[in-house]
Design an enzyme around this catalytic site. Structure first.
Site, PDB file in Angstrom:
ATOM      1  N   ASP A 133      -6.749   5.305   1.062  1.00 22.68           N
ATOM      2  CA  ASP A 133      -6.419   6.735   1.120  1.00 22.68           C
ATOM      3  C   ASP A 133      -5.939   7.323  -0.198  1.00 22.68           C
ATOM      4  O   ASP A 133      -5.386   8.417  -0.226  1.00 22.68           O
ATOM      5  CB  ASP A 133      -5.383   6.999   2.222  1.00 22.68           C
ATOM      6  CG  ASP A 133      -4.088   6.238   1.981  1.00 22.68           C
ATOM      7  OD1 ASP A 133      -4.058   5.399   1.063  1.00 22.68           O
ATOM      8  OD2 ASP A 133      -3.114   6.486   2.706  1.00 22.68           O
ATOM      9  N   GLU A 134      -6.086   6.588  -1.322  1.00 23.40           N
ATOM     10  CA  GLU A 134      -5.556   7.108  -2.581  1.00 23.40           C
ATOM     11  C   GLU A 134      -6.516   6.899  -3.757  1.00 23.40           C
ATOM     12  O   GLU A 134      -7.227   5.907  -3.808  1.00 23.40           O
ATOM     13  CB  GLU A 134      -4.227   6.416  -2.909  1.00 23.40           C
ATOM     14  CG  GLU A 134      -3.311   6.328  -1.699  1.00 23.40           C
ATOM     15  CD  GLU A 134      -1.845   6.273  -2.045  1.00 23.40           C
ATOM     16  OE1 GLU A 134      -1.490   6.411  -3.213  1.00 23.40           O
ATOM     17  OE2 GLU A 134      -1.058   6.089  -1.105  1.00 23.40           O
TER      18      GLU A 134
END
Length: 404
Positions: A133-134
DNA sequence: TCTGGGGTCCTCGGGCCC
DNA sequence: TCTGGGGCCCGAGGACCC
């Protein structure tokens, strides 16, 4: 360099967002509530229904969960009870027994992960993958990137990501990666924070040291014992003393990090170093009495590692095992083999030999298998493959000798 | 009834070679 | 022949991250 750090909030179930919800546990979605849904209405295809259409009251509560596991993530409502990632489910259950418990669905996360990253690379192609998610983005050469210090581009990214995925996203903008990541946390969730070098003292120094990416719980404790609690205190601490306490490399890094200095580049491509599979048992196993189960799991882990290697197009040259005992002590054993392999039987055989080098009298909580020193299958010459034939493990490790 | 899974990188000690 | 040291590789463990 000008960097973005962007993280998306993958946890987004509209009908649950104001409820305390935790994601975690080892059980699958079906096991958790499919039975109850089917009982509710046998004619509906519950299995393929999006989570958002499932009635809230059907979801199990944390207090009904039996078994091991930790929390992967939680809604802000759940966090207000003191619940956070990596907390044991049993502990969380005490803090908020009525929290809704949902199982992790990595397939789904990976799907959305690919989607949001493809949206980003279309707009700003210099992107570093930092997990599901990053990402980091170097937007120095992205057209329009400098408008309002990057804020315009950040807003565009948020909008495009939301249009494609319905996911919200926090973005930090700063002169380097280290600061961009810290900036992204300032306006969470779904905020944009533009941080300039001149803001470091006012915005970063009052934060606890733990906020620096690279200072974990151990280092934080050691810093506290030196009377260093805030980043500003770390920045003003004698760098020579930091080197004395933490070693040349890390000591210098701590000092520079506290001053917001980071010269690392955005890395757009990297090759994997190792690949592993591990599992924690529902109860601690005994080698003598649970030999069959341990053997079966061990073989399965080897097969999974093998198929992961094949699917990704790699061979491994270092075979490793990992055991965690009931007292949480972890041991690993590694062995580098003659020729790289992805063959499940070969991996199983070499890994089996490594078992001879660990204590098998203690009860086992976790078992893992790892392949390291990876080489791309396409880079391995025909010659090497021919050599491999002659070094395949012989029958020296017979069935009777198997430890499990 | 605390404490997952999948990674990376660093350090340290030992063996080996020059 | 003995000793010392540097460079390198390997294995084990630990810290950290998402």
């Amino acid at each position: 360099m000008d960097a973005f750090y962007a993280s998306v909030e993958l946890l987004r179930y509209p009908q649950l967002k104001n409820l305390p919800v935790v994601i975690g546990g080892a059980r699958r979605r079906e096991d958790m509530y499919l039975e109850r849904l089917t009982a509710l209405d046998p004619t509906r295809d519950w299995k393929n229904l999006p989570l958002s259409e499932i009635p809230v009251e059907i979801f199990p509560r944390l207090s009904t969960y039996v078994g091991r596991g930790v929390i992967t993530t939680a809604t802000y409502a759940a966090r207000s009870f003191g619940i956070g990632s990596a907390m044991g489910l049993m502990k969380a259950s005490q803090l908020c027994p009525d929290a809704v418990l949902l199982p992790v669905d990595f397939e789904e996360y990976r799907k959305y992960s690919r989607l949001f990253k493809s949206v980003i690379t279309e707009i700003a192609p210099v992107m570093e993958d930092r997990g599901v998610d990053e990402v980091y983005i170097d937007f120095t050469n992205t057209p329009g990137g400098q408008r309002e210090g990057g804020r315009v581009l950040a807003r565009l990214l948020q909008k495009c990501i939301f249009d494609a995925t319905q996911l919200t996203c926090s973005i930090g903008v700063a002169p380097n990666k280290l600061l961009a990541k810290m900036a992204s946390e300032i306006n969470k969730p779904k905020g944009i924070c533009v941080l300039y070098e001149k803001d470091i003292q006012a915005q970063i120094w009052p934060l606890p040291c733990r906020k620096i990416n690279g200072i974990g719980p151990k280092t934080d404790e050691r810093l506290k014992s030196l009377g260093i609690n805030l980043i500003g205190e770390l920045a003003l601490y004698d760098p020579m003393l930091l080197v004395e306490h933490f070693g040349q490399n890390y000591g210098r890094w701590l000092h520079r990090a506290a001053h917001g200095i980071d010269e690392s580049e955005v890395v757009t491509h990297s090759e994997p170093v190792s690949l592993s599979r591990e599992t924690t048992f529902d109860r601690d196993l005994n080698v003598r009495t649970d030999k069959e189960r341990l053997g079966a799991v061990f073989t399965k882990l080897c097969e999974q590692v093998s198929s992961d290697l094949k699917r990704k197009g790699y061979l491994g040259k270092t075979v490793g095992i990992k055991l965690k005992y009931d007292n949480f002590k972890t041991v690993t054993r590694d062995q580098t083999i003659e020729a790289p392999t992805a063959d499940p039987k070969e991996i199983r055989q070499f890994a089996g030999q490594l078992l001879k080098r660990v204590d098998l009298t203690k009860r086992i909580r976790l078992l893992g298998v790892r392949m390291g020193s990876l080489v791309r299958l396409e880079d391995v010459s025909q010659q090497n493959l021919a050599d491999k034939k002659s070094t395949e493990p012989s029958s020296q490790f017979g069935v009777n000798e198997e430890l499990f």
